[in-house]
Design a protein around this motif. Sequence first.
Motif, PDB file in Angstrom:
ATOM      1  N   MET A   1       0.223 -12.654 -12.783  1.00 38.36           N
ATOM      2  CA  MET A   1       0.983 -11.420 -12.964  1.00 38.36           C
ATOM      3  C   MET A   1       0.229 -10.273 -12.308  1.00 38.36           C
ATOM      4  SD  MET A   1       3.232 -10.263 -15.831  1.00 38.36           S
ATOM      5  CE  MET A   1       3.995  -8.690 -15.798  1.00 38.36           C
ATOM      6  N   ALA A   2       0.941  -9.465 -11.566  1.00 39.46           N
ATOM      7  CA  ALA A   2       0.322  -8.345 -10.847  1.00 39.46           C
ATOM      8  C   ALA A   2      -0.064  -7.236 -11.819  1.00 39.46           C
ATOM      9  CB  ALA A   2       1.285  -7.810  -9.802  1.00 39.46           C
ATOM     10  N   GLY A   3      -1.035  -6.412 -11.413  1.00 39.02           N
ATOM     11  CA  GLY A   3      -1.497  -5.312 -12.261  1.00 39.02           C
ATOM     12  C   GLY A   3      -0.663  -4.060 -12.099  1.00 39.02           C
ATOM     13  N   TYR A   4       0.316  -4.104 -11.185  1.00 33.16           N
ATOM     14  CA  TYR A   4       1.158  -2.936 -10.958  1.00 33.16           C
ATOM     15  C   TYR A   4       2.511  -3.392 -10.437  1.00 33.16           C
ATOM     16  CZ  TYR A   4      -0.449  -3.817  -6.218  1.00 33.16           C
ATOM     17  OH  TYR A   4      -0.750  -4.417  -5.031  1.00 33.16           O
ATOM     18  N   ARG A   5       3.481  -2.484 -10.468  1.00 32.21           N
ATOM     19  CA  ARG A   5       4.818  -2.784  -9.972  1.00 32.21           C
ATOM     20  C   ARG A   5       4.888  -2.440  -8.489  1.00 32.21           C
ATOM     21  NH1 ARG A   5       5.009  -0.620 -14.959  1.00 32.21           N
ATOM     22  NH2 ARG A   5       6.320  -1.607 -16.514  1.00 32.21           N
ATOM     23  N   LYS A   6       5.586  -3.254  -7.726  1.00 34.64           N
ATOM     24  CA  LYS A   6       5.668  -3.003  -6.285  1.00 34.64           C
ATOM     25  C   LYS A   6       6.788  -2.024  -5.934  1.00 34.64           C
ATOM     26  CE  LYS A   6       3.506  -7.270  -4.937  1.00 34.64           C
ATOM     27  NZ  LYS A   6       3.629  -8.515  -4.182  1.00 34.64           N
ATOM     28  N   LEU A   7       7.765  -1.869  -6.797  1.00 35.55           N
ATOM     29  CA  LEU A   7       8.844  -0.887  -6.650  1.00 35.55           C
ATOM     30  C   LEU A   7       9.644  -1.051  -5.360  1.00 35.55           C
ATOM     31  CD1 LEU A   7       6.881   2.235  -7.919  1.00 35.55           C
ATOM     32  CD2 LEU A   7       8.457   0.828  -9.221  1.00 35.55           C
ATOM     33  N   GLY A   8       9.645  -2.256  -4.787  1.00 34.77           N
ATOM     34  CA  GLY A   8      10.458  -2.525  -3.601  1.00 34.77           C
ATOM     35  C   GLY A   8      10.036  -1.756  -2.380  1.00 34.77           C
ATOM     36  N   ARG A   9       8.767  -1.431  -2.266  1.00 37.00           N
ATOM     37  CA  ARG A   9       8.270  -0.625  -1.155  1.00 37.00           C
ATOM     38  C   ARG A   9       7.003  -1.252  -0.579  1.00 37.00           C
ATOM     39  NH1 ARG A   9      11.786   2.278  -2.726  1.00 37.00           N
ATOM     40  NH2 ARG A   9      12.321   4.420  -2.771  1.00 37.00           N
ATOM     41  N   THR A  10       6.696  -0.898   0.655  1.00 40.64           N
ATOM     42  CA  THR A  10       5.418  -1.314   1.225  1.00 40.64           C
ATOM     43  C   THR A  10       4.318  -0.486   0.565  1.00 40.64           C
ATOM     44  OG1 THR A  10       5.577   0.269   3.035  1.00 40.64           O
ATOM     45  CG2 THR A  10       6.469  -1.948   3.419  1.00 40.64           C
ATOM     46  N   SER A  11       3.083  -0.914   0.738  1.00 38.33           N
ATOM     47  CA  SER A  11       1.988  -0.278  -0.004  1.00 38.33           C
ATOM     48  C   SER A  11       1.817   1.195   0.357  1.00 38.33           C
ATOM     49  CB  SER A  11       0.680  -1.024   0.229  1.00 38.33           C
ATOM     50  OG  SER A  11       0.354  -1.023   1.591  1.00 38.33           O
ATOM     51  N   ASP A  12       1.956   1.559   1.638  1.00 39.94           N
ATOM     52  CA  ASP A  12       1.780   2.962   1.996  1.00 39.94           C
ATOM     53  C   ASP A  12       2.926   3.826   1.473  1.00 39.94           C
ATOM     54  OD1 ASP A  12       3.470   1.699   3.786  1.00 39.94           O
ATOM     55  OD2 ASP A  12       2.934   3.002   5.470  1.00 39.94           O
ATOM     56  N   GLN A  13       4.155   3.302   1.513  1.00 43.84           N
ATOM     57  CA  GLN A  13       5.297   4.041   0.970  1.00 43.84           C
ATOM     58  C   GLN A  13       5.161   4.212  -0.540  1.00 43.84           C
ATOM     59  OE1 GLN A  13       8.588   1.601   2.079  1.00 43.84           O
ATOM     60  NE2 GLN A  13       8.766   2.481   4.133  1.00 43.84           N
ATOM     61  N   ARG A  14       4.747   3.138  -1.207  1.00 42.68           N
ATOM     62  CA  ARG A  14       4.584   3.179  -2.663  1.00 42.68           C
ATOM     63  C   ARG A  14       3.523   4.188  -3.061  1.00 42.68           C
ATOM     64  NH1 ARG A  14       4.088  -1.890  -3.269  1.00 42.68           N
ATOM     65  NH2 ARG A  14       1.832  -2.007  -3.077  1.00 42.68           N
ATOM     66  N   LYS A  15       2.392   4.172  -2.359  1.00 41.48           N
ATOM     67  CA  LYS A  15       1.305   5.101  -2.665  1.00 41.48           C
ATOM     68  C   LYS A  15       1.749   6.543  -2.453  1.00 41.48           C
ATOM     69  CE  LYS A  15      -3.445   6.192  -1.426  1.00 41.48           C
ATOM     70  NZ  LYS A  15      -4.524   5.984  -0.467  1.00 41.48           N
ATOM     71  N   ALA A  16       2.468   6.804  -1.362  1.00 40.68           N
ATOM     72  CA  ALA A  16       2.951   8.154  -1.076  1.00 40.68           C
ATOM     73  C   ALA A  16       3.936   8.624  -2.141  1.00 40.68           C
ATOM     74  CB  ALA A  16       3.597   8.216   0.300  1.00 40.68           C
ATOM     75  N   MET A  17       4.848   7.720  -2.561  1.00 43.58           N
ATOM     76  CA  MET A  17       5.837   8.087  -3.580  1.00 43.58           C
ATOM     77  C   MET A  17       5.162   8.394  -4.918  1.00 43.58           C
ATOM     78  SD  MET A  17       8.962   5.871  -5.144  1.00 43.58           S
ATOM     79  CE  MET A  17       7.836   4.643  -5.718  1.00 43.58           C
ATOM     80  N   LEU A  18       4.210   7.556  -5.321  1.00 43.59           N
ATOM     81  CA  LEU A  18       3.525   7.775  -6.594  1.00 43.59           C
ATOM     82  C   LEU A  18       2.676   9.043  -6.557  1.00 43.59           C
ATOM     83  CD1 LEU A  18       2.539   4.111  -7.474  1.00 43.59           C
ATOM     84  CD2 LEU A  18       4.384   5.482  -8.458  1.00 43.59           C
ATOM     85  N   ARG A  19       2.044   9.314  -5.405  1.00 41.25           N
ATOM     86  CA  ARG A  19       1.269  10.552  -5.266  1.00 41.25           C
ATOM     87  C   ARG A  19       2.170  11.773  -5.401  1.00 41.25           C
ATOM     88  NH1 ARG A  19      -2.281  10.900  -0.019  1.00 41.25           N
ATOM     89  NH2 ARG A  19      -2.850  12.851  -1.027  1.00 41.25           N
ATOM     90  N   SER A  20       3.341  11.726  -4.753  1.00 42.57           N
ATOM     91  CA  SER A  20       4.232  12.890  -4.812  1.00 42.57           C
ATOM     92  C   SER A  20       4.810  13.078  -6.213  1.00 42.57           C
ATOM     93  CB  SER A  20       5.344  12.782  -3.770  1.00 42.57           C
ATOM     94  OG  SER A  20       6.373  11.962  -4.213  1.00 42.57           O
TER      95      SER A  20
END
Length: 178
Positions: A1-20
Amino acid sequence: MAGYRKLGRTSDQRKAMLRSLATALISNGKIVTTETRAKEVKKIVEGLIAMAVREKDNYETVTVTAKVARKDKDGKRVKEVVDGKKVTVYDEVQKEIKKDKPSRLHARRQMLKVLYTVTSVPSEAAGKKKNTKKVDLAAKLFDEIAPKYADRNGGYTRIVKIGQRKGDAAMEVVLELI
């Protein structure tokens, strides 16, 4: 089981969305988003607030002398003629500043790694570049948010379900600072 949700995004998109989303939550106090995104942002923001609470009093005040240009009533620098040249007139001013100790400086830099810079625009100057100011969110975390939660052991945010979104029936929630 992963430690986080991927939210249907690539890692850079996911990181940018969570930061914003984290930046918006800290600057505004609450945001409306989907439930899964809110749960991921909650982890990030709770960590930032816990860091701010831990380091909120870890600074020393220092008095420094600064040279500041003298200004006239229009806000322009005052100049006087010295040896045939126009020279700006400077005044010496004593200022008290907060000097971070090393652990607080490290915490500030960790926060700035996650948070985006925010520019505030006064309502009377909407759409104009003049009078805009950069908001220091790390300072806001240390000075405003951390003292509010100093006596609290975690649980700095709250998720309130507000119903399903009309377009795709995703569960929408309000994520807010308590």
